[in-house]
Enzyme design. Structure first.
Site, PDB file in Angstrom:
ATOM      1  N   CYS A  36      11.370  26.545  -7.851  1.00 59.28           N
ATOM      2  CA  CYS A  36      10.036  26.489  -7.374  1.00 59.28           C
ATOM      3  C   CYS A  36       9.347  27.853  -7.287  1.00 59.28           C
ATOM      4  O   CYS A  36       8.020  27.843  -7.011  1.00 59.28           O
ATOM      5  CB  CYS A  36      10.205  26.015  -5.837  1.00 59.28           C
ATOM      6  SG  CYS A  36      10.576  24.514  -5.554  1.00 59.28           S
ATOM      7  N   CYS A 107       3.405  30.032   1.641  1.00 58.06           N
ATOM      8  CA  CYS A 107       4.227  31.200   1.983  1.00 58.06           C
ATOM      9  C   CYS A 107       4.531  31.287   3.207  1.00 58.06           C
ATOM     10  O   CYS A 107       5.598  31.725   3.817  1.00 58.06           O
ATOM     11  CB  CYS A 107       3.802  32.372   1.388  1.00 58.06           C
ATOM     12  SG  CYS A 107       3.352  32.651  -0.454  1.00 58.06           S
TER      13      CYS A 107
END
Lengths: 286, 384
Positions: A36, A107
């Site tokens: 990823c 994030c």
């Protein structure tokens, strides 16, 4: 595209706090994968007597904002009880960094999930993110994102577009073949939200006293408006409420923003829709 | 802090001689070349002079084979669209998986319009299998479009041979030579290349000027319809300063090819050899069949954007094919097509050297990189 990172993001990237792995941790959470492009491993120490996190360390594979989010997260959780830590949202992490670029919000979501996984590991229960991996169909095959996670993040972060979903979950960010499915999920969630809002409308229309109105205005600003502004590193200050006149001041990125007129129009519409159709909004210059 | 610029595949510094060559056309000689008066009309001669210089740099037979455009993307788009219009009835296009978006996105659009596009794979070194290309050719192929050199890895394709294969099947051949012009010798007159795209800002001219080579006799359909400029092949008032600049840049580039093969290559090789000594590092792209100034190196288990941020802090400019810098969330399509493992693909850094780089630039990168990579690996959960 040039980096649009705040000074705080840069500080936490160039000088990350709490890097490493706690030996014999009380709780550990791992999210993401090398495929990823970002992954976070969080370890925590917990004082069993007080239920407080006494230490937290991280290891992150990822970009500048992934490292900065992880670093900030460890600073935020130290000293907090587990329940206090669990109340930290991904928006809180981003806000503590002074904001993240929209396309990097995933994030902060990764940080939130690692924290939840570490606490649940300590408590011996399964994290929501883990449950979602088991439940629901995989929507984004490129990044292995399930429907459950997409629905949760849409709700928690008030997402409104497919692009938002990609920014917050990465779903749809690979080959893009799942964007139609994401759109369907999004429409379904937005529909549910609209129905819920409509259901509470009659109750709100019963407002009689000034105090009730003031409380509801504050509630709408805190719960409906601020999270949206904070996503773009902005905010507002409530200056005064005088009858139907609400005075605010735009702060952060919202102050001086070229789209400020649109934003304040939207805030006024929101207050009229939920609180009272006679409300007028005044915006003070900084 | 001194800037160390090692991102010449992204864009280049405009050469001082080029700036000098273009300046009069902003100030004293600003006339429109289409005007009847001498003040404007005389500027037309400058355009023809530049056309000759570009033709000479490419080894073209005639200056009239050069069409000035606004950029490499316009040249590529124009070339592909024109080629298909002149091979009406044929519905197949052959290209590669590693083309620049200026070609790949046109190819995807062509698919939506009913064309059958074959995207040829590359091997782990980024090279094409020409036997596979031959296998895929048939009488339905209208166009073969293969880049001369890859922008990310610098891998050079045998474009002259590919052009011959295309012609064996009466298909046209276009090459995106944006990265190749000025870096490797090109001699179009002796080749079967029908269409070639180049961009000024990749060879020390400014942004906003490009050119398209169209082989003499090749049927051409304009992309921009307008006035009679460029002999009716591209409407729009000519970018005279840009054209003058490109002419000068092409002239210098022709002289510079030798420097690229010797001095620039030596700088690149020294940089690369030292970087590859860092454990967990690999080169992306064929070791030899590569542009002299390009080095694409991957650092295992660290992320490219993080490397670039730290390099930036040190005043060093480079690029990465990492997801976080690509505008999508997946790493470079070129590295993925080459089968570069994820743990390397996310940590790729492209250093591209050019005319103005020196030994001191390489020294500076070599001073900074090893501790930088060690520091990021210290943070990474995959360091073990």
């Amino acid at each position: 595209m040039a980096w649009d990172y705040t000074d705080l993001v840069k500080q936490h990237f160039f000088s990350p706090r709490n890097v490493g792995k706690i030996e014999a941790p009380d709780g550990a959470g791992q999210v993401g994968s090398i495929a990823c492009g970002d992954a976070l491993s969080l370890t925590i120490k917990v004082d069993g007597a007080t239920d407080r996190i006494t230490d937290a360390k991280f290891q992150t594979f990822g970009c500048g904002s992934a490292i900065a989010s992880s670093s900030m997260l460890t600073e935020m959780v130290k000293g907090k009880t587990l329940d206090e830590a669990l109340s930290i949202t991904n928006q809180d992490i981003a806000a503590a960094l002074g904001g993240l670029p929209a396309e990097k919000m995933h994030c902060s979501v990764m940080g939130r999930e690692a924290l939840e996984a570490a606490i649940n590991d300590y408590r011996g229960v399964k994290a929501k993110a883990e449950e979602e991996k088991d439940e629901g169909r995989i929507v984004c095959n490129c990044f292995g994102i399930a429907e459950g996670k997409i629905r949760r993040v849409i709700r928690e972060d008030n997402l409104r577009t497919v692009e938002d979903v990609t920014n917050y979950t990465k779903a749809g960010g690979g080959c893009g073949s799942c964007t139609a499915q994401i759109e369907e999920i999004l429409e379904d969630e937005l529909g549910k939200k609209a129905a819920e809002e409509a259901a509470v409308q009659p109750a709100r229309k019963r407002l009689r006293t000034n105090l009730e109105r003031i409380n509801l205005i504050q509630e709408v600003l805190d719960n409906e408006v601020r999270p949206i502004l904070q996503k773009d590193s902005g905010d507002l200050d409530l200056v005064d409420i005088d009858g139907h006149r609400v005075t605010i001041r735009m702060v952060g990125h919202c102050s001086g923003c070229r789209a400020a007129g649109l934003t304040t129009g939207w805030i006024e519409d929101k207050l009229r829709e939920i609180v009272d159709p006679n409300i007028s909004l005044e915006v003070l210059e900084e | 802090m001194r800037t160390v610029y090692l991102d010449n595949n992204a864009t280049t510094q405009v050469a001082p001689e080029v700036v000098e060559a273009m300046m009069p056309f902003f100030t004293e000689r600003y006339g429109n070349p289409s005007s009847m008066h001498d003040f404007g009309g005389s500027v037309g001669k400058v355009i023809e002079d530049a056309r000759e210089k570009v033709a000479a740099c490419l080894g073209a037979e005639q200056a009239s084979e050069i069409l000035f455009t606004s950029c490499g993307t316009e040249s590529d788009n124009t070339a592909i669209r024109s080629a298909l219009l002149s091979r009406k009835g044929r519905k197949r296009v052959l290209t590669t998986r590693v083309e620049h978006p200026a070609v790949l996105n046109v190819a995807r659009q062509l698919e939506r319009e009913g064309f059958d596009v074959t995207y040829l794979p590359v091997d782990r070194d980024g090279l094409l299998d020409l036997d596979l290309l031959r296998e895929k050719m048939d009488a339905e192929v209208a166009l073969v479009s293969v880049m001369a050199a890859n922008n990310e890895t610098g891998v050079i394709f045998p474009f002259e041979e590919i052009a011959r294969i295309a012609h064996e099947h009466d298909a046209l051949f276009h090459t995106d030579a944006v990265q190749a012009v000025g870096k490797i010798p090109i001699r179009l007159a002796d080749s079967d290349i029908d269409l070639l795209a180049l961009s000024g800002h990749k060879l020390n001219a400014p942004k906003g000027i490009g050119a398209l080579y169209i082989r003499r006799g090749q049927r051409f359909r304009p992309f921009l319809l307008g006035g009679h400029q460029e002999r009716g092949r591209r409407g729009g008032t000519e970018n005279v300063p840009g054209i003058a600049a490109l002419g000068k840049a092409a002239e210098i580039a022709a002289e510079h090819v030798c420097d690229e093969r010797t001095r620039v290559r030596a700088l690149r090789d020294r940089l690369e050899a030292e970087l590859l000594k860092i454990p967990g590092t690999r080169l992306n792209g064929h070791k030899e069949q590569r542009l002299p100034g390009t080095s694409n190196v991957s650092f295992k288990n660290v992320e490219g954007e993080a490397i670039l941020l730290m390099l930036n802090q040190e005043g060093i400019c480079a690029s990465s094919g990492s997801a976080c810098t690509s505008g999508t969330l997946e790493p470079s399509h070129v590295l993925r097509a080459m089968g570069v493992p994820f743990n390397f693909a996310h940590g790729s850094v492209r250093f591209s050297l050019g005319r103005y780089n020196t030994d001191a630039d390489v020294d500076r990168v070599l001073e900074v990189m090893p501790p930088l990579i060690a520091r990021l690996r210290e943070i990474s959960p995959f360091r073990d």
